[in-house]
Structure formats: C-alpha cells, structure tokens
Design a protein around this motif. Structure first.
Motif, PDB file in Angstrom:
ATOM      1  N   ARG A  53       0.846  -1.213   0.000  1.00 32.76           N
ATOM      2  CA  ARG A  53       0.000   0.000   0.000  1.00 32.76           C
ATOM      3  C   ARG A  53       0.870   1.247   0.000  1.00 32.76           C
ATOM      4  O   ARG A  53       0.621   2.198  -0.740  1.00 32.76           O
ATOM      5  CB  ARG A  53      -0.882   0.047   1.262  1.00 32.76           C
ATOM      6  CG  ARG A  53      -1.900  -1.042   1.394  1.00 32.76           C
ATOM      7  CD  ARG A  53      -2.830  -0.743   2.571  1.00 32.76           C
ATOM      8  NE  ARG A  53      -3.814   0.267   2.207  1.00 32.76           N
ATOM      9  CZ  ARG A  53      -4.934  -0.013   1.557  1.00 32.76           C
ATOM     10  NH1 ARG A  53      -5.208  -1.265   1.223  1.00 32.76           N
ATOM     11  NH2 ARG A  53      -5.777   0.937   1.244  1.00 32.76           N
TER      12      ARG A  53
ATOM     13  N   GLU B 177       1.578   4.538  -2.940  1.00 29.88           N
ATOM     14  CA  GLU B 177       1.334   5.958  -2.685  1.00 29.88           C
ATOM     15  C   GLU B 177       2.606   6.798  -2.806  1.00 29.88           C
ATOM     16  O   GLU B 177       2.529   7.994  -3.068  1.00 29.88           O
ATOM     17  CB  GLU B 177       0.710   6.129  -1.295  1.00 29.88           C
ATOM     18  CG  GLU B 177      -0.584   5.346  -1.201  1.00 29.88           C
ATOM     19  CD  GLU B 177      -1.331   5.523   0.115  1.00 29.88           C
ATOM     20  OE1 GLU B 177      -2.458   5.030   0.199  1.00 29.88           O
ATOM     21  OE2 GLU B 177      -0.806   6.140   1.044  1.00 29.88           O
TER      22      GLU B 177
ATOM     23  N   PHE C 174       3.724   9.075  -6.115  1.00 27.86           N
ATOM     24  CA  PHE C 174       3.214  10.441  -6.247  1.00 27.86           C
ATOM     25  C   PHE C 174       4.070  11.404  -5.425  1.00 27.86           C
ATOM     26  O   PHE C 174       4.394  12.510  -5.862  1.00 27.86           O
ATOM     27  CB  PHE C 174       1.722  10.481  -5.868  1.00 27.86           C
ATOM     28  CG  PHE C 174       1.273  11.587  -4.931  1.00 27.86           C
ATOM     29  CD1 PHE C 174       1.412  12.929  -5.277  1.00 27.86           C
ATOM     30  CD2 PHE C 174       0.682  11.285  -3.714  1.00 27.86           C
ATOM     31  CE1 PHE C 174       0.980  13.936  -4.405  1.00 27.86           C
ATOM     32  CE2 PHE C 174       0.256  12.279  -2.845  1.00 27.86           C
ATOM     33  CZ  PHE C 174       0.410  13.619  -3.197  1.00 27.86           C
ATOM     34  N   HIS C 175       4.500  10.959  -4.245  1.00 29.14           N
ATOM     35  CA  HIS C 175       5.315  11.815  -3.385  1.00 29.14           C
ATOM     36  C   HIS C 175       6.613  12.212  -4.083  1.00 29.14           C
ATOM     37  O   HIS C 175       7.030  13.361  -4.057  1.00 29.14           O
ATOM     38  CB  HIS C 175       5.662  11.093  -2.090  1.00 29.14           C
ATOM     39  CG  HIS C 175       4.461  10.742  -1.270  1.00 29.14           C
ATOM     40  ND1 HIS C 175       4.538  10.076  -0.076  1.00 29.14           N
ATOM     41  CD2 HIS C 175       3.135  10.968  -1.490  1.00 29.14           C
ATOM     42  CE1 HIS C 175       3.323   9.913   0.425  1.00 29.14           C
ATOM     43  NE2 HIS C 175       2.456  10.432  -0.423  1.00 29.14           N
TER      44      HIS C 175
ATOM     45  N   ARG D  42      -8.324   6.620   0.507  1.00 29.91           N
ATOM     46  CA  ARG D  42      -8.040   8.012   0.105  1.00 29.91           C
ATOM     47  C   ARG D  42      -7.988   8.199  -1.409  1.00 29.91           C
ATOM     48  O   ARG D  42      -8.015   9.302  -1.915  1.00 29.91           O
ATOM     49  CB  ARG D  42      -6.713   8.491   0.714  1.00 29.91           C
ATOM     50  CG  ARG D  42      -6.787   8.826   2.181  1.00 29.91           C
ATOM     51  CD  ARG D  42      -5.555   9.597   2.631  1.00 29.91           C
ATOM     52  NE  ARG D  42      -4.318   8.872   2.393  1.00 29.91           N
ATOM     53  CZ  ARG D  42      -3.908   7.832   3.100  1.00 29.91           C
ATOM     54  NH1 ARG D  42      -4.630   7.389   4.101  1.00 29.91           N
ATOM     55  NH2 ARG D  42      -2.777   7.219   2.814  1.00 29.91           N
ATOM     56  N   ARG D  43      -7.863   7.071  -2.138  1.00 31.64           N
ATOM     57  CA  ARG D  43      -7.799   7.182  -3.601  1.00 31.64           C
ATOM     58  C   ARG D  43      -8.917   6.371  -4.265  1.00 31.64           C
ATOM     59  O   ARG D  43      -8.688   5.676  -5.238  1.00 31.64           O
ATOM     60  CB  ARG D  43      -6.442   6.704  -4.100  1.00 31.64           C
ATOM     61  CG  ARG D  43      -5.319   7.673  -3.759  1.00 31.64           C
ATOM     62  CD  ARG D  43      -3.964   7.126  -4.125  1.00 31.64           C
ATOM     63  NE  ARG D  43      -2.907   8.074  -3.868  1.00 31.64           N
ATOM     64  CZ  ARG D  43      -2.429   8.376  -2.662  1.00 31.64           C
ATOM     65  NH1 ARG D  43      -2.938   7.793  -1.593  1.00 31.64           N
ATOM     66  NH2 ARG D  43      -1.456   9.250  -2.526  1.00 31.64           N
TER      67      ARG D  43
END
Ligand SMILES: [Fe+2]
Ligand SMILES: [Fe+2]
Lengths: 313, 92
Positions: free
Chosen positions: A151, A155, A158-159, B42-43
């Motif tokens: 997970r 994410e 993008f960071h 969140r997405r």
C-alpha cells in the motif's frame, strides 16, 4: 507434518509468508516489532518538516498537493502501527516508547526545511530513498508488514514525482530560484545517503534479518541503487550533486560516489541533530493536546453502548 | 483507556467481494467506519466498507491447521482433473 519452529523455518526456507498467529522465534518477533515501530514513527514524525510549509506553499495547487502528501504519511504510520499490533503489542505502548525516546525514527527528519525548495528535495530524495528501501520490503517474510508496504509503495510514487516537479519548476525559473534548488540538493544529499543506514561493514542487525527474509538487500546495495537512480535525474534538473568524487564507471555500469560521514549519522541518531528536540517535543504536545478528543469519543461510545443495553433489556 | 481494534474490509468495486485491508482503532463503529474511509480509501479504493470488532472474530487455530484441513486432503476426486476424459470427447 511440521509444528512450531520447524514449520516456521520450513516456511522461511520456501520463501513463504509468516502470518500473525504462526509460531515464530522470539528474536524474529522482537526484530519485527522494533523495525515496524520505528518505521511507523518515521512516517508520523516525517509529517513535521513538510507540515512546516503547508501554510506557506506558493500556490493553492501546491498547498493541496502538500496536504495530501502529509496526510498520506499519517496513513502510512497507521498501516504500520496496525501491522506491528498483529505481533502482540499495543500502539499506545509504541507511542510511549517514541515519546520517551526509547524507540527511534529515521534520522533524516531531524534536519530543518529552510526554503520551499526543501519540500521539493524531500519529495525527490527522501521519498526516493524511502522507495528504494521499501520496495524490497513488499516481499518481507512477515505477511502484514509486506502487505502494508505494498500500500505504502503505491502511494510513494506520487510523493517522489511532486517533489521532482517542484524542483524542475524552480530549476526552470529565475537564477535565484535555481540557486535555491541547488542549495536544497547540497543540504539534503548527504543525509539522504545516510537513510540507508551504516555501511555493511558496520551494520549490526543485517545478517540475521537477511536470514529471516525481513531484509532482502544490504544497506550498501540499496545506497548504490539510489545513487544510480538519482544522479541522472539531477542531470535533467541541471543541478550538481555535491560530491567531487562522483563518476560513472563504464565497466560496472554504476556510479562511484563518496560515502557520507557516518559519524554525523550516529550523532543525529543519538539525539544531536539540528531538530531532534523540536520534533519530539512537537509530537508529544500534539498527542497531549489530542487527549480530550480521545476521551470525549470514548465517553460518547460508552454512553451510546449503555443506552443500547438499556433499550434491549 | 485503549480504543477497541477493528478489522477493515473493503469492496474495491461492484461485483467483487469485500477484502481485508488492515485494522484500526476507534471508540465505536461509526468512528471506525469514518476512520477506515480516511485511512484505507483516500484514492477511491472502495465502494463499500465493513468494519468488524477484532474481538468478535472467531478464527481457526494455526497450531492445528493440518488436522483441521486434513479431511479435504485425500479427496482428489473433488477436482475435475481427477477424471480421465476419453480421446475426442469435447465440452466435458
Ligand atoms: Fe511514507
Ligand atoms: Fe512519502
């Protein structure tokens, strides 16, 4: 049929996954609790250096992006605390260990964010280094940790991109903006290299963690991977990596680079970085300031539960 | 005071089952659902969320997993691959 520790070793040997209620050596459990907790602490402490710039982001677009990023880091902390709890510890106790300084977080977050370009450098370099560290953890032998990492890694990309975009914009701006970007790279380069930990020759926990399938690559391997990935990106930005010893080795296909000063790493880990006290004090204050919310929510839940009991009786 | 632990299950889109995604702490079910939305979707990872108190789950024990699942071990005839299909027979 294999039971207990034999079953554990057979699973590890077959590159299988250990799940929460399986038998496991005490050392394996302890190592994981320490590593996952410190990883979780790093995620939530890591919100502070970037949170510092939310109110001063140069546009609404940048502000919305930065808020989303910082919120993601809170989420990463929560995934990881939840994974640690499957090993039989309580999140509240782990937070106590952080607050009392008995458990650490990544030393990188003890450096200050002096300019807006630092927000770019953190996304590009710090999240970039975190990705290099975390991708192999998606195959960690402990199931809940590996799943949390999947997970997190989704994410993180993008960071890293938003950070690179900030620097790319600055590098194509005025000379002063470009100088600000260069200054950020100059300050964040060495601490970023330190994120991979001490050199293999001095790393204490590595061997056992490798045997247990918790760690898949050595610190030096990952550091090399990071340098190989990052230097060409610096070229695209038109920035100079602050290492006079940096050169491309045609034969190996890898960059040769200067090792960071590890005495600085040990010193920052010990608590002597520029922001250690500030980070911890802020964390403790945020936790204490939030106590009334937790108490009110618990009181409300208690009242609702007793009402339900009353009406059922 | 320790808030109870909740296990979170998310249906990622219509037509699929809810899948376990992780856990969280919350004082009650309403808060658990809201927290689950913020932590795990969140997405737009979900169109539906279940939260279940971890303490309310009954699970098989890993210690007896072999005996527990043994009964299915010697019943290979439950699989279509057990059967020999004569040459030339189709749609079977
Ligand atoms: Fe993160
Ligand atoms: Fe991140």
């Amino acid at each position: 049929m294999l039971a207990g520790m034999d079953s554990f070793q057979a699973t590890i040997d077959a590159d299988g996954r250990i799940e929460p209620r399986d038998a496991m050596p005490e050392g394996y459990r302890k190592t994981l609790i320490r590593q996952i907790a410190q990883h979780a602490h790093s995620e939530i402490i890591g919100m502070q250096p970037e949170g510092n710039w939310i109110s001063r982001a140069p546009s609404l677009r940048r502000k919305a992006i930065l808020m989303a990023k910082v919120q993601d880091e809170a989420g990463h902390g929560l995934y990881l605390y939840a994974a640690a709890e499957t090993l039989g510890v309580d999140r509240a106790d782990l937070l106590d260990l952080l607050h009392s300084g008995r458990q650490k977080y990544s030393s990188i977050f003890n450096y200050p964010t002096l300019t807006w370009a630092d927000i770019g450098a953190i996304g590009w370099l710090v999240d970039g280094a975190a990705i290099v560290n975390q991708v192999p953890l998606c195959r960690c032998s402990y199931g809940p940790y590996a799943r949390a990492m999947v997970r997190v890694c989704k994410e993180e990309s993008f960071h890293q991109r938003q950070g690179f975009e900030i620097l790319h914009t600055l590098c194509n701006g005025t000379p002063a903006q470009k100088a600000m970007a260069q200054d950020a790279l100059d300050r964040w380069w060495w601490p970023s290299l330190m994120m991979f930990g001490p050199p293999d020759s001095a790393s204490t926990h590595s061997e056992q963690s490798m045997a247990w399938g918790i760690k898949r690559h050595s610190n030096d391997e990952l550091r090399q991977r990071f340098v190989d990935m990052t230097v060409p990106q610096a070229d695209v930005l038109g920035l100079k990596v602050p290492d006079e010893g940096l050169s491309y080795d045609e034969e190996t296909g890898h960059y040769r680079f200067t090792e960071p000063d590890y005495t600085e790493l040990y010193d920052v880990v010990k608590g002597n970085g520029p922001c250690n006290q500030q980070r911890l004090a802020h964390r403790v204050k945020a936790h204490e300031d939030g106590a009334w919310v937790r108490e009110a929510a618990a009181a409300y839940a208690g009242k609702q539960a007793s009402r339900r009991e009353g009406s059922a009786a | 005071m320790i808030e109870p632990l909740w296990e979170v299950f998310v249906r990622s889109r219509r037509g699929l089952s809810h899948t376990h995604v992780g856990s969280l702490h919350a004082p009650d079910a309403t808060m658990a659902l809201r927290n689950a939305r913020d932590v795990y979707t969140r997405r737009q990872e979900g169109v539906s969320i279940w939260v279940v108190r971890a303490a309310d789950i009954t699970a098989s024990s890993p210690d007896e997993k072999d005996e527990f699942f043994d009964p299915a071990g010697d019943k290979v005839y439950r699989h279509p691959t057990f059967y020999q299909v004569p040459e030339g027979v189709e749609h079977l």
